[in-house]
Design an enzyme around this catalytic site. Structure first.
Site, PDB file in Angstrom:
ATOM      1  N   LYS A 143       0.864  -1.189   0.000  1.00 37.70           N
ATOM      2  CA  LYS A 143       0.000   0.000   0.000  1.00 37.70           C
ATOM      3  C   LYS A 143       0.895   1.232   0.000  1.00 37.70           C
ATOM      4  O   LYS A 143       2.006   1.185   0.540  1.00 37.70           O
ATOM      5  CB  LYS A 143      -0.885   0.005   1.262  1.00 37.70           C
ATOM      6  CG  LYS A 143      -2.129   0.853   1.133  1.00 37.70           C
ATOM      7  CD  LYS A 143      -3.277   0.107   0.477  1.00 37.70           C
ATOM      8  CE  LYS A 143      -4.451   1.024   0.225  1.00 37.70           C
ATOM      9  NZ  LYS A 143      -5.641   0.299  -0.230  1.00 37.70           N
ATOM     10  N   ASP A 171      -7.011   4.327  -4.517  1.00 38.60           N
ATOM     11  CA  ASP A 171      -7.656   4.200  -3.207  1.00 38.60           C
ATOM     12  C   ASP A 171      -8.276   5.578  -2.948  1.00 38.60           C
ATOM     13  O   ASP A 171      -8.575   6.301  -3.923  1.00 38.60           O
ATOM     14  CB  ASP A 171      -6.633   3.796  -2.135  1.00 38.60           C
ATOM     15  CG  ASP A 171      -7.282   3.386  -0.815  1.00 38.60           C
ATOM     16  OD1 ASP A 171      -7.834   2.283  -0.733  1.00 38.60           O
ATOM     17  OD2 ASP A 171      -7.260   4.192   0.150  1.00 38.60           O
TER      18      ASP A 171
HETATM   19  P1  NDP Z   1     -13.014   7.706  -2.627  1.00 30.99           P
HETATM   20  O1  NDP Z   1     -11.940   8.711  -2.480  1.00 30.99           O
HETATM   21  O2  NDP Z   1     -13.602   7.462  -3.969  1.00 30.99           O
HETATM   22  O3  NDP Z   1     -14.228   8.039  -1.613  1.00 30.99           O
HETATM   23  C1  NDP Z   1     -14.025   8.126  -0.238  1.00 30.99           C
HETATM   24  C2  NDP Z   1     -15.340   8.525   0.402  1.00 30.99           C
HETATM   25  O4  NDP Z   1     -15.208   8.378   1.804  1.00 30.99           O
HETATM   26  C3  NDP Z   1     -15.723   9.974   0.138  1.00 30.99           C
HETATM   27  O5  NDP Z   1     -17.107  10.091   0.086  1.00 30.99           O
HETATM   28  C4  NDP Z   1     -15.156  10.687   1.363  1.00 30.99           C
HETATM   29  O6  NDP Z   1     -15.825  11.889   1.692  1.00 30.99           O
HETATM   30  C5  NDP Z   1     -15.403   9.640   2.441  1.00 30.99           C
HETATM   31  N1  NDP Z   1     -14.411   9.819   3.505  1.00 30.99           N
HETATM   32  C6  NDP Z   1     -13.057   9.767   3.393  1.00 30.99           C
HETATM   33  N2  NDP Z   1     -12.483  10.016   4.573  1.00 30.99           N
HETATM   34  C7  NDP Z   1     -13.504  10.225   5.444  1.00 30.99           C
HETATM   35  C8  NDP Z   1     -13.562  10.518   6.824  1.00 30.99           C
HETATM   36  N3  NDP Z   1     -12.441  10.664   7.540  1.00 30.99           N
HETATM   37  N4  NDP Z   1     -14.794  10.622   7.398  1.00 30.99           N
HETATM   38  C9  NDP Z   1     -15.923  10.475   6.656  1.00 30.99           C
HETATM   39  N5  NDP Z   1     -15.923  10.216   5.339  1.00 30.99           N
HETATM   40  C10 NDP Z   1     -14.727  10.083   4.751  1.00 30.99           C
HETATM   41  O7  NDP Z   1     -12.410   6.340  -2.012  1.00 30.99           O
HETATM   42  P2  NDP Z   1     -12.860   4.836  -2.274  1.00 30.99           P
HETATM   43  O8  NDP Z   1     -14.330   4.763  -2.427  1.00 30.99           O
HETATM   44  O9  NDP Z   1     -11.980   4.290  -3.334  1.00 30.99           O
HETATM   45  O10 NDP Z   1     -12.411   4.135  -0.913  1.00 30.99           O
HETATM   46  C11 NDP Z   1     -13.259   4.062   0.229  1.00 30.99           C
HETATM   47  C12 NDP Z   1     -12.794   2.960   1.158  1.00 30.99           C
HETATM   48  O11 NDP Z   1     -12.777   1.705   0.442  1.00 30.99           O
HETATM   49  C13 NDP Z   1     -11.370   3.115   1.708  1.00 30.99           C
HETATM   50  O12 NDP Z   1     -11.317   2.542   2.995  1.00 30.99           O
HETATM   51  C14 NDP Z   1     -10.534   2.262   0.757  1.00 30.99           C
HETATM   52  O13 NDP Z   1      -9.328   1.833   1.342  1.00 30.99           O
HETATM   53  C15 NDP Z   1     -11.503   1.101   0.537  1.00 30.99           C
HETATM   54  N6  NDP Z   1     -11.240   0.319  -0.657  1.00 30.99           N
HETATM   55  C16 NDP Z   1     -11.222   0.899  -1.897  1.00 30.99           C
HETATM   56  C17 NDP Z   1     -11.009   0.118  -3.014  1.00 30.99           C
HETATM   57  C18 NDP Z   1     -11.102   0.670  -4.394  1.00 30.99           C
HETATM   58  O14 NDP Z   1     -11.068  -0.132  -5.344  1.00 30.99           O
HETATM   59  N7  NDP Z   1     -11.235   1.958  -4.579  1.00 30.99           N
HETATM   60  C19 NDP Z   1     -10.691  -1.315  -2.898  1.00 30.99           C
HETATM   61  C20 NDP Z   1     -10.844  -1.855  -1.554  1.00 30.99           C
HETATM   62  C21 NDP Z   1     -11.075  -1.040  -0.492  1.00 30.99           C
HETATM   63  P3  NDP Z   1     -15.024  13.290   1.581  1.00 30.99           P
HETATM   64  O15 NDP Z   1     -14.792  13.483   0.112  1.00 30.99           O
HETATM   65  O16 NDP Z   1     -15.945  14.275   2.208  1.00 30.99           O
HETATM   66  O17 NDP Z   1     -13.740  13.101   2.360  1.00 30.99           O
END
Ligand code: NDP
Length: 455
Positions: free
Chosen positions: A135, A175
């Site tokens: 990562k 991510d």
């Molecule tokens: P994105 O950047 O596309 O979206 C993240 C979302 O989570 C946004 O809506 C963001 O809101 C919200 N968010 C982030 N930090 C916080 C916080 N501290 N409190 C509340 N909301 C928060 O990321 P992904 O959808 O790609 O990833 C989301 C999760 O899934 C992560 O844990 C990632 O590690 C996991 N994941 C992702 C994969 C992928 O293929 N993308 C694969 C496997 C796991 P805001 O914009 O307001 O911060």
């Protein structure tokens, strides 16, 4: 007592290990949480099998193969030089080249990336594909940055990272805050510096080596896994009220699939608040969020301003009633109080789209309440599984059709579910998904580690 003695004969000394871990990596709370969560589930194996203790498997896995840390300098739109910190944690390469995403967020630290890389190793093992765990990321905050600034930052990040990655060495992906735009900039810089075109990054656009279904895979895979959980309990998604947190890649694709399969998604959220839609987000709502100009919180608020749902500023979704909860935002976003509220309001299934979104105390509440809970390393493995399929396609210079990959994704999620059932079924019929996933993932990695000798 020396550490070698503590962790070998006659039994595994869990408190001594915990002490060693916290003293060796002070302050790395997320990393401790991830290691101890796995350790508690596999402790009986460590007690039972002397080989694991003599080989010191747990201590070896609690130390990443290597951590690369570097400075990124880039120029903002005002001509000011900015400095950020970047890391790549190459956790374990015993079952394949290092594989795992890159995150850009101010909360990124060595501890966060170590926990994510540790989780990734076992998740990748569960997919059955040849991928080790890694990562990376930076403390760079992309919020409010122009497209040009994002590009220059990505190029600065890759200027350093490129010397440590490669199509059979380490293959990063996206991510949080690293989507197809950022992967494009990262890949472009990699290609220019390496002077060759290969599959070193996944999540690429279809125009330059990307795979169909990669974008949707984590969210869709999560829902395919959820369908298996429901089937195992003799139920279905039809008509169930579902809470989804987040409004990014994982959350929106999960919401899209739930809506398509007849479930009712009543929430999406961001770090600014929650949008509650009583009659459920339809596929058209989710498509607007997926394809619109605005991102995350701004996109949700815009929908609320159009009269679609109620904007709950600064609130998480966990106080709303549901039968299913899908935390899809970030680590530790669901705490024990939230878990208690969910249980008291009738929630019976939790499947993690994010990595480690539930605190250790929240997991204990789920366990006590008999809620079936799937850990991210099992239920969100669809993204990395499709990345594995993107690597295969790149290596053989082919592009598989959408439907074929969607079928493969579903099959992989079903196989992961079977592994959880095999190792996590209890005599009373309850399926302890976390234990099942941890045992299956650990055994795979431990066997490969031992077979390859000391080094
Ligand atoms: P994105 O950047 O596309 O979206 C993240 C979302 O989570 C946004 O809506 C963001 O809101 C919200 N968010 C982030 N930090 C916080 C916080 N501290 N409190 C509340 N909301 C928060 O990321 P992904 O959808 O790609 O990833 C989301 C999760 O899934 C992560 O844990 C990632 O590690 C996991 N994941 C992702 C994969 C992928 O293929 N993308 C694969 C496997 C796991 P805001 O914009 O307001 O911060």
């Amino acid at each position: 007592m020396s550490t070698a003695e503590s962790f070998s004969a006659p039994g595994f000394d869990l408190p001594a290990f915990e002490e060693w871990l916290t003293m060796r990596t002070p302050g790395q709370t997320e990393f401790h949480q991830a290691v101890l969560e796995l350790l508690h589930d596999i402790e009986p194996l460590l007690q039972e099998r002397a080989e694991y203790r003599i080989q010191n498997v747990m201590q070896r896995l609690a130390e990443p193969d290597r951590i690369i840390s570097f400075r990124i300098t880039w120029v903002d739109d005002e001509g000011q030089v900015q400095v950020n910190r970047g890391w790549r944690v190459q956790h374990s390469g015993v079952i394949g080249p290092y594989k795992g995403g890159i995150r850009f967020h101010p909360t990124v630290s060595e501890s966060v990336l170590k926990f994510l890389a540790f989780e990734q190793t076992f998740k990748n093992a569960l997919t059955g594909l040849a991928m080790g765990g890694g990562k990376g990321g930076s403390d760079f905050d992309p919020r409010g940055r122009s497209d040009g600034e994002i590009m220059r930052f990505c190029q600065g990040f890759m200027r350093e990272l490129h010397r440590h990655i490669g199509a059979t060495t380490d293959i990063p992906a996206g991510d949080i805050n690293v989507g197809s735009r950022e992967i494009g900039y990262l890949f472009g810089e990699y290609r220019r510096l390496a002077n060759h075109f290969d599959g070193t990054l996944t999540g690429k656009n279809l125009e330059f080596g990307g795979s169909h279904v990669r974008l949707e895979a984590t969210g869709f895979g999560l829902v395919y896994f959820l369908q298996e959980m429901l089937k195992a309990a003799g139920e279905s998604l039809e008509g169930k009220q579902v809470l989804v947190s987040g409004a990014g890649n994982v959350a929106l694709h999960a919401a899209r699939k739930v809506a398509e399969l007849g479930g009712k998604v009543v929430s999406l959220s961001s770090s600014e608040g929650t949008l509650f839609v009583q009659d459920g987000f339809g596929t058209a709502d989710v498509d607007q969020l997926l394809h619109g100009e605005l991102r995350s919180g701004a996109a949700l608020r815009a929908l609320a301003e159009q009269g679609r749902g109620e904007w709950l500023a600064k609130q998480t979704p966990w106080s709303l009633p549901c039968q299913i909860a899908l935390p899809c935002a970030t680590q530790n976003e669901l705490e024990d109080g939230d878990a208690q509220t969910l249980a008291s309001q009738g929630c019976r299934f939790v499947a993690e789209g994010a990595n480690m979104p539930c605190t250790a105390a929240a997991l204990r509440v789920f366990e006590d309440a008999g809620i079936r809970h799937a850990p991210g390393k099992a239920s969100n493995a669809g993204g990395v599984a499709l990345s594995g399929l993107e690597m295969h396609q790149n290596a053989s210079f082919i592009s598989l059709p959408y439907d074929e990959l969607d079928v493969q994704l579903r099959a992989i999620m079903q196989r992961i579910h079977e592994k959880c059932v095999e190792h996590g079924s209890q005599n009373d019929g309850f399926i302890h998904y976390r234990r099942g996933a941890n045992i299956a993932g650990f055994e795979h990695v431990a066997k490969a580690l031992i077979a390859q000798g000391i080094g």
